[in-house]
Design an enzyme around this catalytic site. Structure first.
Site, PDB file in Angstrom:
ATOM      1  CG  ASP A 199       1.459   2.031   1.275  1.00  0.00           C
ATOM      2  OD1 ASP A 199       1.084   0.805   1.227  1.00  0.00           O
ATOM      3  OD2 ASP A 199       2.510   2.237   0.553  1.00  0.00           O
ATOM      4  CG  ASN A 249       7.243  -9.373  -0.514  1.00  0.00           C
ATOM      5  OD1 ASN A 249       7.566  -9.835   0.396  1.00  0.00           O
ATOM      6  ND2 ASN A 249       6.276  -8.638  -0.853  1.00  0.00           N
ATOM      7  CD  GLU A 301       2.503  -2.535   0.272  1.00  0.00           C
ATOM      8  OE1 GLU A 301       2.911  -1.732  -0.711  1.00  0.00           O
ATOM      9  OE2 GLU A 301       2.303  -3.561   0.050  1.00  0.00           O
TER      10      GLU A 301
END
Length: 195
Positions: free
Chosen positions: A71, A79, A114
């Site tokens: 991860d 973002n 992710e």
């Protein structure tokens, strides 16, 4: 007769083109149903089917099997700070690195957001932990280039890795990898935890 020969050749060429088009459409449909649209690696649906098959095979053959769950650390910040196109660019760069780091026989899948899974066949946990650490270091060294931003980003990843136990189910195997990943996140990130 020349005209008949031309007509037959033309018919055969049309038939061949039709078959090629059908094959191409079938391959495209298969890719759409098994691959992640953004990254091009396998999707979760395909992973769930494949890991069930691989764990059953490992139970009957005694083959070693390791599962890495990784991860990106603090991915939400990408973002939030730079926008979703930047996040997409980071994920594409990450998956390109993963694709070039593993064997053709290893399965790489986007598990969600992710999070990525890498299923490693014929690998002991000792070998797998070395591979996981190498993967972590490789990702840490990447200069992630994002659109409309002059400075590359540096990102890290946390990784949990486990070896399959023949008495467990595929879901238990996944849960243990998830637990190891959670421990890596909770104990400082940018590390590998063997579960």
């Amino acid at each position: 007769d020349k005209s008949e020969l031309k007509a037959r050749v033309k018919t055969q060429l049309r038939r061949k083109q039709y078959q090629d088009d059908l094959r191409s459409e079938l391959e495209e449909s298969f890719d759409l149903s098994t691959k992640d649209g953004l990254t091009g690696v396998f999707n979760r649906r395909y992973f769930d089917i494949h890991i069930a098959q691989m764990t059953e095979k490992a139970k009957s053959s005694g083959q070693k099997l390791c599962l890495m769950m990784l991860d990106m650390d603090h991915f939400k910040n990408v973002n939030d700070s730079y926008g979703h196109p930047a996040g997409d660019a980071v994920l594409k760069t990450l998956t390109n690195s993963l694709k070039s780091s593993f064997r053709v026989t290893d399965l790489i899948a986007r598990y969600g957001g992710e999070e990525f899974m890498v299923l490693l066949g014929n690998i002991t946990i000792e070998q797998g932990s070395v591979i996981a650490e190498k993967t972590r270091a490789t990702i840490e060294a990447i200069d992630f280039i994002i659109p409309d931003h002059s400075q590359p980003l540096k990102k890290t990843t946390s990784i949990g890795i486990v070896e399959f136990n023949p008495v467990e189910s595929a879901q238990d195997f996944i849960n243990r990898a998830d637990k190891a990943l959670y421990e890596a996140k909770e104990t400082g990130r940018n590390k590998v935890v063997v579960g």
